[in-house]
Design a protein around this motif. Structure first.
Motif, PDB file in Angstrom:
ATOM      1  N   TYR A  88      31.413  87.378  13.995  1.00 32.40           N
ATOM      2  CA  TYR A  88      30.672  86.935  12.819  1.00 32.40           C
ATOM      3  C   TYR A  88      29.587  87.974  12.560  1.00 32.40           C
ATOM      4  CZ  TYR A  88      26.720  85.495  15.723  1.00 32.40           C
ATOM      5  OH  TYR A  88      25.641  85.500  16.582  1.00 32.40           O
ATOM      6  N   MET A  89      29.218  88.130  11.304  1.00 29.05           N
ATOM      7  CA  MET A  89      28.212  89.120  10.954  1.00 29.05           C
ATOM      8  C   MET A  89      27.472  88.653   9.707  1.00 29.05           C
ATOM      9  SD  MET A  89      30.667  92.136   9.412  1.00 29.05           S
ATOM     10  CE  MET A  89      29.250  93.173   9.025  1.00 29.05           C
ATOM     11  N   PRO A  90      26.188  88.999   9.593  1.00 24.16           N
ATOM     12  CA  PRO A  90      25.418  88.579   8.420  1.00 24.16           C
ATOM     13  C   PRO A  90      26.081  89.063   7.134  1.00 24.16           C
ATOM     14  CG  PRO A  90      23.961  89.487  10.098  1.00 24.16           C
ATOM     15  CD  PRO A  90      25.365  89.787  10.546  1.00 24.16           C
ATOM     16  N   ASN A  91      26.185  88.168   6.159  1.00 28.44           N
ATOM     17  CA  ASN A  91      26.716  88.555   4.865  1.00 28.44           C
ATOM     18  C   ASN A  91      25.784  89.575   4.223  1.00 28.44           C
ATOM     19  OD1 ASN A  91      26.666  87.946   1.683  1.00 28.44           O
ATOM     20  ND2 ASN A  91      28.722  87.662   2.478  1.00 28.44           N
ATOM     21  N   LYS A  92      26.351  90.607   3.636  1.00 30.42           N
ATOM     22  CA  LYS A  92      25.571  91.722   3.110  1.00 30.42           C
ATOM     23  C   LYS A  92      24.507  91.274   2.115  1.00 30.42           C
ATOM     24  CE  LYS A  92      26.167  96.224   0.844  1.00 30.42           C
ATOM     25  NZ  LYS A  92      27.145  97.181   0.254  1.00 30.42           N
ATOM     26  N   GLU A  93      24.833  90.339   1.241  1.00 27.38           N
ATOM     27  CA  GLU A  93      23.914  89.936   0.188  1.00 27.38           C
ATOM     28  C   GLU A  93      23.102  88.697   0.543  1.00 27.38           C
ATOM     29  OE1 GLU A  93      26.161  89.427  -3.352  1.00 27.38           O
ATOM     30  OE2 GLU A  93      26.648  91.558  -3.567  1.00 27.38           O
ATOM     31  N   LEU A  94      23.606  87.881   1.484  1.00 27.88           N
ATOM     32  CA  LEU A  94      23.027  86.557   1.681  1.00 27.88           C
ATOM     33  C   LEU A  94      22.493  86.329   3.083  1.00 27.88           C
ATOM     34  CD1 LEU A  94      25.974  84.770  -0.118  1.00 27.88           C
ATOM     35  CD2 LEU A  94      23.786  85.410  -1.124  1.00 27.88           C
ATOM     36  N   SER A  95      22.265  87.405   3.811  1.00 32.50           N
ATOM     37  CA  SER A  95      21.815  87.256   5.201  1.00 32.50           C
ATOM     38  C   SER A  95      20.462  86.565   5.287  1.00 32.50           C
ATOM     39  CB  SER A  95      21.747  88.627   5.874  1.00 32.50           C
ATOM     40  OG  SER A  95      20.848  89.490   5.188  1.00 32.50           O
ATOM     41  N   GLU A  96      19.588  86.766   4.289  1.00 28.35           N
ATOM     42  CA  GLU A  96      18.264  86.160   4.318  1.00 28.35           C
ATOM     43  C   GLU A  96      18.320  84.640   4.278  1.00 28.35           C
ATOM     44  OE1 GLU A  96      15.024  87.415   4.353  1.00 28.35           O
ATOM     45  OE2 GLU A  96      15.842  89.370   4.897  1.00 28.35           O
ATOM     46  N   PHE A  97      19.454  84.083   3.854  1.00 27.69           N
ATOM     47  CA  PHE A  97      19.588  82.630   3.749  1.00 27.69           C
ATOM     48  C   PHE A  97      20.432  82.044   4.872  1.00 27.69           C
ATOM     49  CE2 PHE A  97      18.850  84.221  -0.560  1.00 27.69           C
ATOM     50  CZ  PHE A  97      17.705  83.514  -0.881  1.00 27.69           C
ATOM     51  N   GLY A  98      20.813  82.884   5.845  1.00 23.85           N
ATOM     52  CA  GLY A  98      21.576  82.387   6.982  1.00 23.85           C
ATOM     53  C   GLY A  98      23.061  82.280   6.712  1.00 23.85           C
ATOM     54  N   CYS A  99      23.598  83.160   5.878  1.00 24.84           N
ATOM     55  CA  CYS A  99      25.032  83.141   5.562  1.00 24.84           C
ATOM     56  C   CYS A  99      25.753  84.246   6.327  1.00 24.84           C
ATOM     57  CB  CYS A  99      25.250  83.312   4.062  1.00 24.84           C
ATOM     58  SG  CYS A  99      24.687  81.892   3.107  1.00 24.84           S
ATOM     59  N   PHE A 100      26.942  83.914   6.839  1.00 27.58           N
ATOM     60  CA  PHE A 100      27.696  84.829   7.690  1.00 27.58           C
ATOM     61  C   PHE A 100      29.152  84.925   7.251  1.00 27.58           C
ATOM     62  CE2 PHE A 100      24.178  83.385  10.259  1.00 27.58           C
ATOM     63  CZ  PHE A 100      23.792  84.505  10.969  1.00 27.58           C
ATOM     64  N   ASP A 101      29.690  86.143   7.299  1.00 28.12           N
ATOM     65  CA  ASP A 101      31.132  86.350   7.243  1.00 28.12           C
ATOM     66  C   ASP A 101      31.654  86.193   8.669  1.00 28.12           C
ATOM     67  OD1 ASP A 101      31.251  87.217   4.428  1.00 28.12           O
ATOM     68  OD2 ASP A 101      30.142  88.957   5.151  1.00 28.12           O
ATOM     69  N   PHE A 102      32.860  85.633   8.813  1.00 30.35           N
ATOM     70  CA  PHE A 102      33.325  85.388  10.177  1.00 30.35           C
ATOM     71  C   PHE A 102      34.839  85.466  10.286  1.00 30.35           C
ATOM     72  CE2 PHE A 102      34.150  81.306   8.286  1.00 30.35           C
ATOM     73  CZ  PHE A 102      35.160  80.724   9.053  1.00 30.35           C
ATOM     74  N   ILE A 103      35.291  85.723  11.498  1.00 25.64           N
ATOM     75  CA  ILE A 103      36.673  85.515  11.926  1.00 25.64           C
ATOM     76  C   ILE A 103      36.588  84.640  13.168  1.00 25.64           C
ATOM     77  CG2 ILE A 103      38.801  86.560  12.799  1.00 25.64           C
ATOM     78  CD1 ILE A 103      38.041  89.109  11.268  1.00 25.64           C
ATOM     79  N   GLY A 104      37.201  83.477  13.138  1.00 28.51           N
ATOM     80  CA  GLY A 104      37.087  82.540  14.243  1.00 28.51           C
ATOM     81  C   GLY A 104      38.415  81.885  14.573  1.00 28.51           C
ATOM     82  N   VAL A 105      38.473  81.307  15.752  1.00 28.36           N
ATOM     83  CA  VAL A 105      39.674  80.597  16.203  1.00 28.36           C
ATOM     84  C   VAL A 105      39.424  79.095  16.091  1.00 28.36           C
ATOM     85  CG1 VAL A 105      41.182  80.121  18.164  1.00 28.36           C
ATOM     86  CG2 VAL A 105      40.402  82.461  17.723  1.00 28.36           C
ATOM     87  N   LEU A 106      40.342  78.388  15.449  1.00 32.23           N
ATOM     88  CA  LEU A 106      40.227  76.940  15.264  1.00 32.23           C
ATOM     89  C   LEU A 106      40.616  76.222  16.557  1.00 32.23           C
ATOM     90  CD1 LEU A 106      39.723  74.546  13.347  1.00 32.23           C
ATOM     91  CD2 LEU A 106      42.158  74.666  12.734  1.00 32.23           C
ATOM     92  N   GLU A 107      39.661  75.511  17.129  1.00 33.62           N
ATOM     93  CA  GLU A 107      39.918  74.808  18.386  1.00 33.62           C
ATOM     94  C   GLU A 107      40.205  73.334  18.182  1.00 33.62           C
ATOM     95  OE1 GLU A 107      36.822  75.629  21.208  1.00 33.62           O
ATOM     96  OE2 GLU A 107      37.651  77.623  21.608  1.00 33.62           O
ATOM     97  N   ASP A 108      39.733  72.763  17.090  1.00 29.77           N
ATOM     98  CA  ASP A 108      39.988  71.348  16.810  1.00 29.77           C
ATOM     99  C   ASP A 108      39.597  71.074  15.367  1.00 29.77           C
ATOM    100  OD1 ASP A 108      40.773  68.759  17.201  1.00 29.77           O
ATOM    101  OD2 ASP A 108      39.184  68.235  18.637  1.00 29.77           O
ATOM    102  N   PHE A 109      40.057  69.959  14.810  1.00 30.79           N
ATOM    103  CA  PHE A 109      39.665  69.582  13.458  1.00 30.79           C
ATOM    104  C   PHE A 109      39.979  68.116  13.227  1.00 30.79           C
ATOM    105  CE2 PHE A 109      44.114  70.714  13.003  1.00 30.79           C
ATOM    106  CZ  PHE A 109      44.613  69.804  12.083  1.00 30.79           C
ATOM    107  N   ARG A 110      39.295  67.538  12.258  1.00 33.30           N
ATOM    108  CA  ARG A 110      39.609  66.187  11.802  1.00 33.30           C
ATOM    109  C   ARG A 110      39.245  66.054  10.330  1.00 33.30           C
ATOM    110  NH1 ARG A 110      35.220  62.530  11.861  1.00 33.30           N
ATOM    111  NH2 ARG A 110      33.299  63.396  12.785  1.00 33.30           N
ATOM    112  N   GLU A 111      39.971  65.237   9.635  1.00 34.37           N
ATOM    113  CA  GLU A 111      39.783  65.051   8.200  1.00 34.37           C
ATOM    114  C   GLU A 111      38.768  63.946   7.949  1.00 34.37           C
ATOM    115  OE1 GLU A 111      42.569  64.595   4.175  1.00 34.37           O
ATOM    116  OE2 GLU A 111      43.450  64.423   6.173  1.00 34.37           O
ATOM    117  N   ILE A 112      37.916  64.146   6.959  1.00 30.11           N
ATOM    118  CA  ILE A 112      36.947  63.108   6.590  1.00 30.11           C
ATOM    119  C   ILE A 112      36.837  63.029   5.075  1.00 30.11           C
ATOM    120  CG2 ILE A 112      35.611  63.528   8.699  1.00 30.11           C
ATOM    121  CD1 ILE A 112      33.389  64.673   6.843  1.00 30.11           C
ATOM    122  N   GLU A 113      36.262  61.908   4.598  1.00 28.66           N
ATOM    123  CA  GLU A 113      35.943  61.743   3.187  1.00 28.66           C
ATOM    124  C   GLU A 113      34.432  61.673   3.032  1.00 28.66           C
ATOM    125  OE1 GLU A 113      37.847  58.421   1.365  1.00 28.66           O
ATOM    126  OE2 GLU A 113      39.836  58.952   2.130  1.00 28.66           O
TER     127      GLU A 113
END
Length: 482
Positions: free
Chosen positions: A397-422
């Motif tokens: 993951y790395m700070p987004n070039k334009e939005l790093s000041e707001f805590g936004c990141f570009d990332f590549i990650g591995v999905l370990e679990d998930f669940r659907e919600i409404e």
């Protein structure tokens, strides 16, 4: 300001019947004028440029023709920032621009124009320049009202404040909005021929029109425990709501009213937390929380969504970016996780725990994310015999070039679990809570793994599979472990 401006509508522009040729990729405008100036129609309503003076003013202002055209081009690009230009003693024209060092801090149009005027008056008195012009958007409507435009309905003209040794005053270049066009009407008080001369000016493709730039920097102080406190006056949580409801939903015609309605609904809920300064109300949908914060005197209110999580890590905070435009009730905080990796997160409990953040560098922080865009990573398909090569377990993951000041990141990650919600008991706002590994550490599987929420509208694929490699953009949030 939304962190992303996906809702921005690009406008075509024309002068009467002929168009300015303008694209986002090519900021240079070629302007053609039909000669059918509205000055012909409103010749009897000339503003503060008198007939006997108009030729003299035109002879002066025409040396700034490129900057008039350049400012019109900026408007077409949805850039309404003021600019200036001045004439050196050798006759060279220099563009002058205020630029923000980052997106988090800026100055008001009034402040920038005032600073420009003070600086140029000083240079005029020292005889280091011969003249200057300042360009901004105003309420001018063929009258003497050159007040700065501040709200919808006020934007009527480009005003040009000018001064030289023997001339000073304002010019107004009227415009109107028609469908997806901006119709420019020429400078009031000038003849059609004079307007044609200025508005047919060709911009040079490779020219830097702003040779002198002034950088706007946020004031930063350091407190007694060594935490840096940076002032932010351009903070906004608007796109966090797009992370919950989807950018498509909020771009609809009633998107703004939809958010206003939801904010009002949050504030009529009972207070669940409070201190001497603020009252907190909440609505819960599974682990998605809509939080409302208002000062005890009800002077300031703000709302934002968050994903509640039980996953936490030890964080040493380094800097607090405090949002003074929200009465210092919100902040983005930068630090290190596990004494190793960098973090910048929106503190969802800052209004309640401001003093804890300012008096303790090391805290246990619950971290989660709101995903703005998600797709399947294909980085492993880019492997070549010569490298570099990426495994199916590659994460980063790395700070987004334009939005790093707001805590936004570009990332590549591995999905370990998930669940659907409404969200809001409405399938229109359904999505997934994902558990995503952002750092792979063979000796410590959960070294940096967090939960994130993604609305289905913000995904460019449908089916999730545990172990898949995902990529996208997310907003990191955090709060002190309860």
């Amino acid at each position: 300001m939304g962190i992303f401006d996906f809702l921005k509508k690009n406008k075509k522009a024309e002068i009467i019947d002929n168009k300015i040729l303008e694209t986002e990729e090519n900021p240079v405008s070629t302007i053609k004028h039909s000669g059918k100036s509205l000055n012909e129609i409103y010749a009897e309503k000339l503003n503060n440029v008198s007939i006997e003076n108009s030729d003299k003013i035109f002879d002066f202002i025409k040396i700034y023709s490129e900057y008039i055209v350049r400012f019109m081009g900026m408007q077409i690009q949805n850039n309404y920032s003021p600019i200036a230009a001045y004439e050196k003693t050798d006759g060279q024209i220099i563009g002058y621009l205020y630029i923000a060092k980052d997106m988090s801090y800026n100055r008001s149009i009034e402040e920038v124009i005032s600073d420009m005027e003070i600086e140029f008056e000083k240079r005029l008195s020292e005889k280091t320049i011969k003249s200057y012009t300042i360009y901004y958007h105003s309420r001018f409507k063929d009258n003497n009202d050159h007040e700065i435009a501040k709200k919808n309905g006020d934007f009527n003209a480009i005003s040009i404040k000018y001064k030289t040794s023997d001339l000073s005053g304002f010019l107004g270049l009227r415009y109107s909005f028609e469908d997806d066009h901006i119709v420019f009407q020429g400078i009031s008080g000038f003849s059609p021929e004079q307007n044609n001369f200025i508005l047919n000016t060709q911009l040079k493709e490779d020219k830097d029109y702003f040779q002198e730039r002034v950088t706007i920097e946020s004031p930063i102080t350091e407190n007694e425990i060594g935490l840096k406190i940076k002032k932010v006056n351009n903070g906004n949580v608007g796109d966090m709501w797009a992370g919950i409801f989807g950018f498509d939903r909020l771009s609809e015609e009633d998107g703004k009213n939809f958010l206003i309605h939801n904010a009002a609904y949050v504030f009529i809920q009972e207070t669940v937390k409070s201190n001497d300064e603020v009252l907190i109300s909440e609505i819960n949908f599974d682990n998605i929380i809509f939080r409302g914060v208002k000062t005890t005197n009800d002077e300031t209110r703000t709302t934002y969504p968050l994903l509640k999580t039980d996953i936490f890590i030890d964080v040493e905070n380094k800097q607090i970016n405090e949002w003074e435009n929200i009465n210092n009730l919100e902040a983005v905080i930068t630090g290190n996780g596990r004494d190793t990796f960098g973090l910048t997160y929106f503190a969802t409990d800052y209004a309640l725990n401001k003093e804890k953040y300012k008096t303790n560098k090391k805290l246990n922080i619950e971290l989660s994310g709101l995903i703005y865009h998600l797709e399947i990573s294909i980085i492993s398909e880019s492997n070549t015999p010569d490298g570099p090569n990426f495994s199916e377990n590659f994460t980063m993951y790395m700070p987004n070039k334009e939005l790093s000041e707001f805590g936004c990141f570009d990332f590549i990650g591995v999905l370990e679990d998930f669940r659907e919600i409404e969200v809001m008991d409405n399938r229109k706002y359904e999505g997934f809570i994902l558990k995503v590994r952002l750092i792979t550490n063979e000796d410590y599987p959960d070294f940096f793994t967090i939960e994130m929420f993604v609305n289905k509208q913000n995904m460019n694929f449908e089916n999730l599979t545990i172990g898949m490699q995902l990529t996208g953009l997310f907003q990191l949030q955090g709060q002190i472990k309860e």
